[in-house]
Design a protein around this motif. Structure first.
Motif, short mmCIF file in Angstrom:
data_model
loop_
_atom_site.label_atom_id
_atom_site.label_comp_id
_atom_site.label_asym_id
_atom_site.label_seq_id
_atom_site.Cartn_x
_atom_site.Cartn_y
_atom_site.Cartn_z
N GLU A 90 0.81 -1.21 0.00
CA GLU A 90 0.00 0.00 0.00
C GLU A 90 0.85 1.27 0.00
OE1 GLU A 90 -2.73 -0.06 3.26
OE2 GLU A 90 -3.74 -1.88 2.58
N GLN A 91 2.11 1.17 0.41
CA GLN A 91 2.99 2.34 0.45
C GLN A 91 3.41 2.77 -0.95
OE1 GLN A 91 2.91 3.58 3.49
NE2 GLN A 91 1.83 1.65 3.94
N LYS A 92 3.29 1.86 -1.93
CA LYS A 92 3.61 2.15 -3.33
C LYS A 92 4.99 2.78 -3.48
CE LYS A 92 -1.26 2.65 -4.62
NZ LYS A 92 -1.33 1.27 -5.14
N SER A 93 5.97 2.21 -2.78
CA SER A 93 7.34 2.72 -2.87
C SER A 93 7.98 2.28 -4.17
CB SER A 93 8.16 2.22 -1.68
OG SER A 93 7.74 2.84 -0.49
N ASP A 94 9.05 2.98 -4.54
CA ASP A 94 9.76 2.66 -5.78
C ASP A 94 10.57 1.38 -5.65
OD1 ASP A 94 9.28 5.14 -7.56
OD2 ASP A 94 9.90 6.01 -5.65
N VAL A 95 11.04 1.10 -4.44
CA VAL A 95 11.87 -0.08 -4.23
C VAL A 95 11.62 -0.61 -2.81
CG1 VAL A 95 13.89 1.19 -3.36
CG2 VAL A 95 14.22 -1.02 -4.50
N ILE A 96 11.73 -1.92 -2.64
CA ILE A 96 11.60 -2.54 -1.32
C ILE A 96 12.95 -3.16 -0.96
CG2 ILE A 96 10.50 -4.38 0.02
CD1 ILE A 96 7.99 -3.96 -1.69
N LEU A 97 13.43 -2.83 0.23
CA LEU A 97 14.75 -3.28 0.67
C LEU A 97 14.60 -4.06 1.98
CD1 LEU A 97 16.70 0.04 -0.02
CD2 LEU A 97 16.43 -1.93 -1.55
N PHE A 98 15.16 -5.26 1.99
CA PHE A 98 15.09 -6.13 3.18
C PHE A 98 16.48 -6.31 3.75
CE2 PHE A 98 15.39 -10.64 4.70
CZ PHE A 98 14.78 -10.42 5.93
N THR A 99 16.63 -6.05 5.06
CA THR A 99 17.98 -6.02 5.65
C THR A 99 18.28 -7.20 6.57
OG1 THR A 99 17.08 -4.36 7.19
CG2 THR A 99 18.43 -3.56 5.39
N GLY A 100 17.83 -8.38 6.20
CA GLY A 100 18.36 -9.60 6.81
C GLY A 100 17.56 -10.22 7.94
N ASP A 101 17.93 -11.47 8.23
CA ASP A 101 17.25 -12.35 9.19
C ASP A 101 15.85 -12.71 8.71
OD1 ASP A 101 19.40 -12.59 10.83
OD2 ASP A 101 18.53 -11.57 12.56
N MET A 102 15.82 -13.43 7.60
CA MET A 102 14.56 -13.93 7.06
C MET A 102 14.02 -15.06 7.92
SD MET A 102 13.62 -15.09 3.16
CE MET A 102 13.38 -13.38 2.65
N VAL A 103 14.92 -15.85 8.50
CA VAL A 103 14.52 -17.00 9.32
C VAL A 103 15.23 -16.93 10.68
CG1 VAL A 103 14.11 -18.47 7.32
CG2 VAL A 103 16.38 -18.44 8.37
N LEU A 157 21.79 -10.75 3.82
CA LEU A 157 21.67 -11.77 4.86
C LEU A 157 21.92 -11.17 6.25
CD1 LEU A 157 23.69 -14.69 3.18
CD2 LEU A 157 21.19 -14.45 3.31
N GLY A 158 21.21 -11.72 7.24
CA GLY A 158 21.46 -11.36 8.63
C GLY A 158 22.15 -12.50 9.34
N ASN A 159 22.55 -12.29 10.58
CA ASN A 159 23.32 -13.31 11.30
C ASN A 159 22.57 -14.62 11.46
OD1 ASN A 159 21.88 -11.35 13.13
ND2 ASN A 159 22.39 -12.87 14.69
N HIS A 160 21.23 -14.59 11.56
CA HIS A 160 20.46 -15.82 11.74
C HIS A 160 20.31 -16.61 10.44
CE1 HIS A 160 18.97 -15.76 15.94
NE2 HIS A 160 19.25 -14.47 15.84
N ASP A 161 20.52 -15.97 9.32
CA ASP A 161 20.30 -16.64 8.03
C ASP A 161 21.35 -17.70 7.71
OD1 ASP A 161 17.99 -15.17 7.44
OD2 ASP A 161 19.18 -13.49 6.69
N TYR A 162 22.50 -17.65 8.37
CA TYR A 162 23.59 -18.58 8.07
C TYR A 162 23.45 -19.92 8.77
CZ TYR A 162 25.94 -14.41 6.23
OH TYR A 162 26.25 -13.28 5.52
N GLY A 163 22.49 -20.03 9.68
CA GLY A 163 22.32 -21.29 10.40
C GLY A 163 23.39 -21.54 11.45
N ASP A 164 23.98 -20.47 11.96
CA ASP A 164 25.08 -20.62 12.92
C ASP A 164 24.62 -21.03 14.32
OD1 ASP A 164 26.97 -19.98 11.03
OD2 ASP A 164 27.14 -17.87 11.62
N TYR A 165 23.32 -20.95 14.59
CA TYR A 165 22.85 -21.16 15.95
C TYR A 165 22.16 -22.50 16.17
CZ TYR A 165 23.74 -16.16 15.72
OH TYR A 165 24.33 -14.94 15.53
#
Length: 410
Positions: free
Chosen positions: A190-203, A230-238
């Motif tokens: 709904e924000q109709k932004s020009d670009v969407i940026l995701f800064t990590g930790d998808m899982v 990628l965020g620190n949790h995305d690497y499966g280190d934990y």
């Protein structure tokens, strides 16, 4: 071991004061000792969960429940203890200065506790108790759209008015309500932004956590696309993996899921967005964090091929990277987008006026917009939640940033 003993002493002090409140107000041994039983049960269960924690599958539900109960029942006790301790200090000094020191030898000190003060203590404690309860059942999906306008004299004219939506820290393995997540995705669109940026930790830990939500996040749309890091949790280190190959395959699976959703995952690299012969660079680094976190981010590699005078937006999951390396870099990164802190999922905030969270003692830049040396960073409070299944005062965030050319109006 010493740290554990000190923590247990804190819990004992909290229970000592709260027990006094129950004794004074209810004058019932059944209620008072039922309180002791429940407290021992909650604290004992949490300690048991810690020592039987199986890291092979990340954070189990039983641990989250135990942690929730601990927070729900012991944070309010802190308010009780502070209130009654204040009364103790007052009583001590007032009676010492009155010359009646004999009261200090009284064995039955609890009976001297004033009922009125105990009522106040319990009333004060009811506020955080209700807030935490709300945070567990409602607050974790209380999505807020926070909007900012940032001014840059060297912003290319073609990007004047350019809108960015940032999300961070999805932590899909924690979700328990798909409809609420779908609502938030619609809110982003709904924000109709020009670009969407995701800064990590998808899982939280494993790629499979995101599979039930692929179709939900695949609805994300923006004219200039979706970019991520990628965020620190995305690497499966934990978690404990059977082999390094299994761990690596998990990471490859997550990369594949990001691609399936529509994200352009930036692994120490960049992409240009062009308009009317002008461009800005979207730069993405792998996780780089101070204090023992993974340092896979390579800023120099990511910037290879970028002109020093290009307008740059950097995606870097951990804000400590900005503090330690980015802000003093010769390349001058105009805007950095981070997440990671979650605002600790707990705090007090009046937008535009006041914000506080215990996480500020760990991170200098922990939520919102900061400016240093003519450069900005936004630390997103996070889309999801981790460990504690709730949010109190620090709500899940969707950030919308509009870039404007020129100086900020006075």
């Amino acid at each position: 071991m010493l740290r554990l003993i000190l923590i247990l002493l804190v819990f004992i002090v909290l229970d000592f004061y709260t027990f006094q409140t129950f004794k004074v107000l209810f004058k019932s041994n059944i209620i008072a000792y039922s309180y002791i039983f429940v407290s021992i049960l909650i604290l004992g269960n949490f300690i048991y969960q810690i020592f039987t924690f199986d890291r092979s599958n990340g954070i189990p539900l039983r641990f989250s429940i135990a942690f929730s109960l601990l927070v729900l029942f012991y944070v309010p006790k802190l308010f009780v203890a502070v209130t009654l301790f204040g009364e103790d200090v007052y009583r001590l000094f007032s009676r010492l200065f009155s010359g009646n020191a004999e009261v200090l030898k009284t064995s039955n000190y609890i009976s001297g506790r004033r009922k009125f003060i105990s009522q106040i203590a319990l009333g004060v404690a009811a506020v955080p108790f209700a807030s935490i309860l709300y945070g567990i059942f409602k607050g974790k999906y209380n999505f807020k759209v926070l909007k900012y306008t940032l001014h840059f004299e060297d912003l290319p004219e073609a990007f004047n008015g350019y809108k960015i939506t940032q999300i961070s820290d999805i932590h899909s393995g924690s979700f328990d309500n798909k409809d609420k997540v779908s609502y938030a995705v619609d809110l982003i669109n709904e924000q109709k932004s020009d670009v969407i940026l995701f800064t990590g930790d998808m899982v939280n830990n494993k790629a499979e956590e995101m599979k039930p939500y692929i179709n939900v996040f695949s609805k994300l749309k923006a004219k200039d696309g979706l970019y991520s890091v990628l965020g620190n949790h995305d690497y499966g280190d934990y978690v404990h993996w059977k082999s390094s190959e299994e761990k690596q395959q998990n990471l490859e699976d997550l990369k594949g899921i990001q691609k399936e959703i529509g994200f352009n995952l930036l692994l120490n690299e960049h992409k240009f967005i062009e308009r009317n012969g002008e461009r800005l660079a979207i730069v993405g680094v792998e996780n780089w964090g101070a204090g023992g976190f993974k340092k896979a981010g390579d800023l120099k590699k990511a910037a290879t091929g970028i002109d020093k005078n290009d307008f740059k937006i950097l995606l870097s999951h951990d804000p400590s990277h900005w503090e330690k390396e980015v802000v003093k870099d010769d390349y001058h990164y105009h805007l950095t987008l981070s997440g990671h802190t979650h605002g600790m999922q707990f705090g007090i905030e009046i937008p535009g006026w006041f914000k506080w969270s215990p996480v500020k003692w760990r991170y200098k830049y922990w939520a919102g917009i900061y400016e240093e040396l003519g450069q900005f960073i936004n630390v997103n409070r996070g889309f999801g939640y981790l460990a504690f299944p709730g949010r109190v005062g620090i709500w899940p965030e969707i950030t919308v940033i509009e870039l404007k050319k020129g100086t900020k109006p006075a």
